[in-house]
Design a protein around this motif. Structure first.
Motif, PDB file in Angstrom:
ATOM      1  N   ARG A 153      -9.746   3.663  -3.593  1.00  0.00           N
ATOM      2  CA  ARG A 153      -8.976   2.644  -4.308  1.00  0.00           C
ATOM      3  C   ARG A 153      -9.558   1.268  -4.005  1.00  0.00           C
ATOM      4  O   ARG A 153      -9.965   0.998  -2.878  1.00  0.00           O
ATOM      5  N   PHE A 154      -9.560   0.412  -5.015  1.00  0.00           N
ATOM      6  CA  PHE A 154     -10.021  -0.959  -4.803  1.00  0.00           C
ATOM      7  C   PHE A 154      -8.873  -1.954  -4.985  1.00  0.00           C
ATOM      8  O   PHE A 154      -9.107  -3.161  -5.014  1.00  0.00           O
ATOM      9  N   ASP A 155      -7.624  -1.452  -5.088  1.00  0.00           N
ATOM     10  CA  ASP A 155      -6.468  -2.344  -5.146  1.00  0.00           C
ATOM     11  C   ASP A 155      -5.789  -2.400  -3.778  1.00  0.00           C
ATOM     12  O   ASP A 155      -4.578  -2.571  -3.676  1.00  0.00           O
ATOM     13  N   ARG A 156      -6.587  -2.256  -2.729  1.00  0.00           N
ATOM     14  CA  ARG A 156      -6.063  -2.292  -1.371  1.00  0.00           C
ATOM     15  C   ARG A 156      -5.542  -3.706  -1.062  1.00  0.00           C
ATOM     16  O   ARG A 156      -6.177  -4.691  -1.448  1.00  0.00           O
ATOM     17  N   PRO A 157      -4.383  -3.813  -0.389  1.00  0.00           N
ATOM     18  CA  PRO A 157      -3.736  -5.133  -0.224  1.00  0.00           C
ATOM     19  C   PRO A 157      -4.639  -6.202   0.380  1.00  0.00           C
ATOM     20  O   PRO A 157      -4.806  -7.279  -0.192  1.00  0.00           O
ATOM     21  N   ASP A 158      -5.226  -5.934   1.567  1.00  0.00           N
ATOM     22  CA  ASP A 158      -6.019  -6.986   2.204  1.00  0.00           C
ATOM     23  C   ASP A 158      -7.377  -7.154   1.540  1.00  0.00           C
ATOM     24  O   ASP A 158      -7.963  -8.248   1.599  1.00  0.00           O
TER      25      ASP A 158
END
Length: 570
Positions: A76-81
């Motif tokens: 995933r590349f929508d990781r928060p940090d």
């Protein structure tokens, strides 16, 4: 003598950087939950220690922040940090990113390649993968570039292979009737000896038992919800939070709802059976999360102790099916009656509970043909939970839309009137070039002060000024330079605000010109100008317009330049 590998050399020694270039550096670390389970001693802190050690003796890598995604998959590349770091990159706060290796950036080779080859270079960001020996600022970056896509591809294949193995392992355990979920369903806890086995949570056993028996005795879902909420029994998500089993309270009110109760009643876990595979994800197949049809789920009977009798469970769910069939049989029954569109769909919000309001169609005069139809905007929270959830609201559709239309027309008229008054002021005052002249004069004074300040040292060195006079004069010219710089900024801002009165551009300007003479209120017109409408129990409507900053600036400039006549005339 053995040849030393370039990879080891690069991991220890960064590529030479220009002496004048200091990089604002981000340290990024990521660890998925599976990697933590599979590799003892692998922690996010270990990655950070490696990165900190790497930059410790490199003064040109100035650390601006550390970004951590713990327990998040690299696919995933929508990781928060990661998204926070990308935001800082776009905002110019960082221009160098350092990771332990390329797989920390991501395990999807297409997206990782986009970042390495397109996004990072576009923003002028240097990228370093320490243990892979990759540095985008290296003179050998073209040589490294041949191997990077291959490593990204290997990382992608690794992630998909891991997904396949995990999916296979889960499938086998599910077929055996073992529980593989993250948290046990309401009414159960995981056995301390075997986390794949469910045992009854004695604290809420009676609550679950009563829910099914109340329903079997004919009580409606709404009646059961009211009973539970009136007795102060927290809903499942609030109960888990109060127990400390989850860190986040997903329920704002802690109250039971129809959807929550329906999930409990339909779940065969309470009859001692296990139904799993309801939602399925398979990265190795390129399949995102989706809900599986009933025939493709895994159903195993008698896997644990039931809370309710199977006869009661079957009776309740058969009743649910009959109620659903009866409801669906009414579809189309009133199609001949008028049906008005919900013009405020998605933007009308209850100001007391914060939930979106619904359009309710009701009928009266059942003996009439056709019966009378009327429409109300209602709060669904109150509809289901009554006073426990919110305050009663039944707003007549025509009244609400009439108020919205009047306010919208007034909003457009005020904008056009303000624009017209400013255009008149521009014609009368004719001061377009005045600001530019003042700005040029201030810039000249600033340059003279800077020049005088620069020449002071020569006079001091030549003995024409003593130290006291030199410091006094220098402070004087520096102060004058600062004052003129501040004056230039103020004049530029004044000039910009003056141009606002004659400028015919901007999003709001375009919308006003397009819809200024709209005949009927439509969903298109409403959504073009309005972002949210809040309805309160005292009858107030609070309308929030889009582009409020542009509208406010126009009114402020008109007020400032017109000496108050703008608002009066408008």
């Amino acid at each position: 003598m053995a040849r030393k590998s370039r990879k080891q050399n690069t991991a220890q020694q960064a590529s030479p950087a220009p002496a004048c270039k200091v990089y604002r550096t981000a340290l990024y670390a990521r660890l998925s939950a599976e990697e933590y389970k599979r590799s003892a001693g692998t922690t996010i802190e270990n990655q950070l220690c490696l990165l900190r050690e790497y930059v410790k003796d490199k003064p040109y890598l100035q650390v601006e922040g550390e970004y951590l995604d713990d327990g998040v998959s690299g696919t995933r590349f929508d990781r928060p940090d990661f998204m926070r770091m990308v935001g800082d990159m776009r905002g110019g706060k960082i221009d160098c990113i350092i990771v332990k290796d390329l797989s920390r950036l991501g395990r999807n080779y297409l997206e990782a390649g986009d970042y390495l080859e397109k996004i990072f270079p576009f923003f002028g960001v240097r990228f370093i993968a320490v243990t892979d020996g990759y540095d985008s600022a290296s003179p050998d970056v073209t040589e490294d570039g041949l191997i990077v896509p291959l490593k990204n591809l290997i990382n992608d294949i690794y992630a998909k292979d891991l997904s396949r193995k995990i999916s296979s392992a889960f499938y086998i355990r599910q077929k055996q009737g073992k529980f593989v979920g993250a948290s046990a369903p309401y009414g159960y806890v995981k056995s301390p000896e075997d986390h794949s086995r469910l045992v009854v949570d004695e604290d809420v056993r009676d609550i679950v038992w009563h829910i099914f028996h109340w329903r079997a005795d004919g009580e409606s879902l709404t009646a059961i919800i009211r009973r539970l909420n009136d007795n102060g029994i927290p809903c499942p998500s609030r109960y888990k939070y109060l127990k400390g089993w989850v860190k986040k309270d997903r329920s704002q009110s802690g109250l039971w709802t129809v959807s929550t109760l329906s999930e409990v009643i339909r779940n065969p876990v309470y009859a001692g059976d296990m139904e799993q595979g309801i939602n399925k994800t398979a990265l190795y197949k390129g399949m995102g999360t989706r809900k599986m049809p009933a025939e493709e789920r895994l159903y195993v009977k008698d896997t644990h102790e039931p809370i309710v009798e199977r006869e009661i469970f079957d009776k309740v769910n058969e009743k649910g099916k009959r109620d659903a069939e009866k409801f669906h049989s009414g579809y189309g029954k009133f199609d001949a009656l008028s049906k008005e569109p919900n013009l405020l769909k998605g933007i009308l919000i209850c100001g007391d509970c914060g939930k979106r309001m619904s359009l309710w169609r009701d009928r009266s005069g059942a003996k009439l043909n056709p019966p009378r139809v009327y429409y109300k905007y209602i709060c669904q929270t109150y509809q289901h939970l009554k006073e426990k959830g919110c305050v009663r609201k039944r707003l007549d559709k025509k009244d609400v839309e009439r108020a919205v239309e009047e306010t919208l027309r007034m909003h457009i008229k005020l904008f056009l009137d303000s624009r017209q008054i400013l255009e008149r002021l521009n014609r009368e005052q004719k001061s377009d070039g005045g600001f530019r002249k003042e700005i040029r004069e201030a810039e000249n004074r600033k340059k003279r002060a800077e020049s005088m300040s620069a020449s002071l040292y020569n006079d001091y060195a030549d003995g024409l000024l003593n130290e006291s006079d030199y410091l006094y004069a220098k402070e004087k010219y520096l102060k004058q330079t600062d004052e003129e710089a501040q004056k230039i900024l103020e004049l530029q801002e004044t000039e910009r605000r003056h141009r606002t009165g004659s400028r015919k551009e901007g999003r709001l300007e375009a919308l006003v010109q397009e819809y200024r003479d709209f005949e009927n209120l439509t969903e298109e017109v409403i959504h073009a100008f309005i972002s949210e409408i809040f309805a309160y129990s005292d009858g107030r409507l609070e309308i929030r317009f889009r582009f409020e900053d542009e509208f406010k600036e126009l009114l402020d400039v008109a007020e400032e330049r017109g000496g108050g006549i703008c608002r009066k005339e408008a």
